[in-house]
Design a protein around this motif. Structure first.
Motif, PDB file in Angstrom:
ATOM      1  N   TYR A 243      37.802  17.400 -10.996  1.00 39.89           N
ATOM      2  CA  TYR A 243      36.658  18.224 -11.402  1.00 39.89           C
ATOM      3  C   TYR A 243      36.229  17.880 -12.827  1.00 39.89           C
ATOM      4  O   TYR A 243      35.041  17.666 -13.095  1.00 39.89           O
ATOM      5  CB  TYR A 243      37.005  19.719 -11.303  1.00 39.89           C
ATOM      6  CG  TYR A 243      36.036  20.600 -12.060  1.00 39.89           C
ATOM      7  CD1 TYR A 243      34.768  20.869 -11.546  1.00 39.89           C
ATOM      8  CD2 TYR A 243      36.365  21.127 -13.310  1.00 39.89           C
ATOM      9  CE1 TYR A 243      33.862  21.642 -12.255  1.00 39.89           C
ATOM     10  CE2 TYR A 243      35.469  21.896 -14.019  1.00 39.89           C
ATOM     11  CZ  TYR A 243      34.212  22.155 -13.495  1.00 39.89           C
ATOM     12  OH  TYR A 243      33.315  22.908 -14.206  1.00 39.89           O
ATOM     13  N   GLU A 244      37.209  17.827 -13.733  1.00 40.62           N
ATOM     14  CA  GLU A 244      36.900  17.551 -15.143  1.00 40.62           C
ATOM     15  C   GLU A 244      36.166  16.216 -15.276  1.00 40.62           C
ATOM     16  O   GLU A 244      35.203  16.093 -16.032  1.00 40.62           O
ATOM     17  CB  GLU A 244      38.191  17.527 -15.984  1.00 40.62           C
ATOM     18  CG  GLU A 244      38.849  18.900 -16.159  1.00 40.62           C
ATOM     19  CD  GLU A 244      37.949  19.929 -16.852  1.00 40.62           C
ATOM     20  OE1 GLU A 244      37.038  19.525 -17.607  1.00 40.62           O
ATOM     21  OE2 GLU A 244      38.137  21.146 -16.609  1.00 40.62           O
ATOM     22  N   LYS A 245      36.630  15.240 -14.504  1.00 43.45           N
ATOM     23  CA  LYS A 245      36.035  13.899 -14.565  1.00 43.45           C
ATOM     24  C   LYS A 245      34.559  13.948 -14.139  1.00 43.45           C
ATOM     25  O   LYS A 245      33.674  13.442 -14.817  1.00 43.45           O
ATOM     26  CB  LYS A 245      36.827  12.973 -13.620  1.00 43.45           C
ATOM     27  CG  LYS A 245      36.797  11.518 -14.028  1.00 43.45           C
ATOM     28  CD  LYS A 245      37.799  10.722 -13.210  1.00 43.45           C
ATOM     29  CE  LYS A 245      37.123  10.119 -11.996  1.00 43.45           C
ATOM     30  NZ  LYS A 245      38.090   9.530 -11.057  1.00 43.45           N
ATOM     31  N   VAL A 246      34.340  14.611 -13.005  1.00 41.15           N
ATOM     32  CA  VAL A 246      32.992  14.689 -12.436  1.00 41.15           C
ATOM     33  C   VAL A 246      32.074  15.531 -13.324  1.00 41.15           C
ATOM     34  O   VAL A 246      30.936  15.139 -13.623  1.00 41.15           O
ATOM     35  CB  VAL A 246      33.065  15.265 -11.000  1.00 41.15           C
ATOM     36  CG1 VAL A 246      31.708  15.686 -10.516  1.00 41.15           C
ATOM     37  CG2 VAL A 246      33.673  14.235 -10.063  1.00 41.15           C
ATOM     38  N   ALA A 247      32.595  16.685 -13.762  1.00 41.75           N
ATOM     39  CA  ALA A 247      31.783  17.578 -14.591  1.00 41.75           C
ATOM     40  C   ALA A 247      31.400  16.861 -15.889  1.00 41.75           C
ATOM     41  O   ALA A 247      30.266  17.000 -16.372  1.00 41.75           O
ATOM     42  CB  ALA A 247      32.545  18.864 -14.876  1.00 41.75           C
ATOM     43  N   GLY A 248      32.326  16.086 -16.425  1.00 44.65           N
ATOM     44  CA  GLY A 248      32.068  15.363 -17.679  1.00 44.65           C
ATOM     45  C   GLY A 248      30.996  14.304 -17.523  1.00 44.65           C
ATOM     46  O   GLY A 248      30.199  14.059 -18.438  1.00 44.65           O
ATOM     47  N   MET A 249      30.953  13.694 -16.335  1.00 42.36           N
ATOM     48  CA  MET A 249      29.979  12.621 -16.065  1.00 42.36           C
ATOM     49  C   MET A 249      28.543  13.117 -16.157  1.00 42.36           C
ATOM     50  O   MET A 249      27.626  12.390 -16.468  1.00 42.36           O
ATOM     51  CB  MET A 249      30.172  12.124 -14.632  1.00 42.36           C
ATOM     52  CG  MET A 249      30.969  10.866 -14.487  1.00 42.36           C
ATOM     53  SD  MET A 249      31.428  10.705 -12.739  1.00 42.36           S
ATOM     54  CE  MET A 249      29.929  10.058 -12.024  1.00 42.36           C
TER      55      MET A 249
END
Lengths: 311, 152
Positions: A243-249
């Motif tokens: 989630y963190e990876k995607v949200a950060g993108m």
């Protein structure tokens, strides 16, 4: 052909022709002074609107209540399913038959898909769908269209980027359909697991709409007139790190907006979490609070049309 | 004409021209697989047919189908023809045609559809396409997958 709005249920954006939506947008524009409280309009004096909210909502309920009050009408209702008859096992059908005797129009939010349609089957009073589960939320779509139309003067041929959770986000499904109906050019930007569902894409194609899909936000916003951001819900991801990876993108900040045209508008149905940086709020791109206000004139227009006080 | 390997029935229903391989689905739809019929049922599979090449036939003795059962059959065997038999004679031919709207014969596959809550309402599906059969729920607007599994 435009059908009459008098007494009509507002269940799904699919129930409206382009001409009808254009008419609603025009009436909404006329409502702005009264929506701001700058002009008095008491055309719905004596009428009662009921807000039947089986799920919490801030903007939708408040803006419906504001809309009815701005038109001189009154509001009754509830928004806490914990204390309502639902807890006691009452069916929605029974709740609606009870509520119809207390009010002239019913605004319903319910966690199950098809609830507004069912409600409309059980009452002669007009029912307005204020969100049914993952289904429809037509007044949100109308206020989104109204925002683009008023900010960009037109919808046809505008480049609109829809960003975020395109799989589960109900607002983007109806909006994509409606934008395609108006001839906007759509770009879908989403992580692989949250892409636009096939049936929505088919709807867009049936409208003759053009669209592209990408996961590169920087490229997508270069030629965009509108960037429509939605929240990516943490609970959709089994792995918090993913989630963190995607949200950060897909975090929209002033830096990424340097790739965009200076006239781009940034929209969001709200509530936002971290997908739009607060630094964007003070730029001219940020339209989301104005978009939230637009819920009032649009809902005033619908109420006035349903009660036949404007043509 | 070749001799049919199963004798004619005296009273009951013959469901003919079922697409090859679909007979067991017809049995399921009629509740025969669940033991809801207490008479003899004969199933002929892969029978030569002038019209269809190969077909299946189901014969249910001592039972005349009702319209709702015919509607259900239309969802799994839209090409079928149904003959009601009394004393070895065909007394009625029932049309099998896909209804534009299927009311009360299917359950919505979307668990979050309001028709799957305890509401006093019949399900309603609109026919979007005949071949292949595609049906959408009137309430939640979802397309129904696995139609046979959702016949009530």
């Amino acid at each position: 052909m435009t059908k009459t709005f008098k007494g009509r249920d507002i269940i799904s954006i699919h129930d409206f022709s382009r001409e009808e939506i254009e008419h609603i947008l025009k009436v909404s524009k006329d409502m702005i002074p009264a929506a701001r409280g700058e002009k008095r309009n008491l055309s719905l004096e004596g009428k009662i609107l009921s807000t039947i909210f089986f799920e919490p909502s801030t903007r939708t309920r408040l803006s419906f209540e504001a809309a009815m009050n701005r038109l001189g009408g009154s509001v009754v209702g509830f928004s806490d399913p914990e204390i309502t008859s639902l807890k006691k096992g009452e069916t929605l059908a029974d709740t609606i038959r009870m509520v119809e005797s207390y009010s002239d129009v019913i605004v319903l939010r319910h966690p199950m898909e098809g609830a507004a349609k069912l409600a409309a089957d059980f009452t002669e009073k007009p029912v307005i769908n204020a969100g049914d589960g993952a289904g429809q939320h037509p007044t949100q779509t109308l206020l989104d269209l109204f925002t683009i139309w008023t900010e960009k003067k037109d919808i046809e041929d505008k480049n609109v980027v829809l960003l975020g959770d395109l799989k589960y986000g109900r607002t983007v499904h109806s909006l994509a359909y409606a934008l395609a109906m108006f001839g906007a050019n759509l770009t879908f930007v989403a992580p692989e697991v949250l892409q636009m569902p096939k049936e929505v894409v088919e709807h867009v194609e049936r409208q003759g709409g053009s669209y592209t899909s990408t996961n590169a936000l920087e490229d997508a916003i270069e030629s965009a007139d509108v960037l429509y951001v939605t929240r990516i819900q943490k609970e959709r991801f089994p792995d918090p790190a993913e989630y963190e990876k995607v949200a950060g993108m897909y975090r929209v900040d002033n830096e990424i907006l340097t790739n965009a045209s200076k006239d781009i508008i940034v929209m969001h149905p709200l509530p936002r979490v971290t997908e739009i940086s607060p630094e964007v709020d003070t730029t001219e791109h940020a339209i989301y609070f104005k978009q939230a206000f637009n819920g009032v004139p649009v809902r005033m227009a619908l109420l006035a049309l349903i009660f036949d006080v404007v043509k | 004409m070749k001799e049919i390997k199963v004798a004619p029935i005296k009273n009951g229903t013959v469901i003919d021209h079922i697409a090859c391989g679909m007979a067991f689905k017809v049995l399921k739809v009629l509740g025969i697989s669940d033991g809801e019929v207490d008479s003899t049922v004969s199933v002929l599979m892969h029978v030569p047919s002038k019209k269809m090449g190969w077909k299946d036939i189901v014969k249910v003795e001592d039972k005349e189908l009702e319209q709702i059962e015919v509607d259900k059959i239309s969802l799994v065997a839209p090409e079928a023809s149904i003959n009601i038999i009394r004393n070895y004679e065909v007394v009625e031919k029932m049309d099998v045609s896909l209804p534009d709207v299927a009311i009360g014969i299917l359950k919505c596959g979307n668990p979050n559809c309001v028709t799957n809550a305890n509401e006093p309402v019949e399900t309603e599906f609109t026919l979007k396409s005949k071949d292949p059969i595609r049906l959408n729920c009137k309430y939640c607007d979802r397309e129904l997958d696995d139609i046979v599994d959702h016949i009530i």
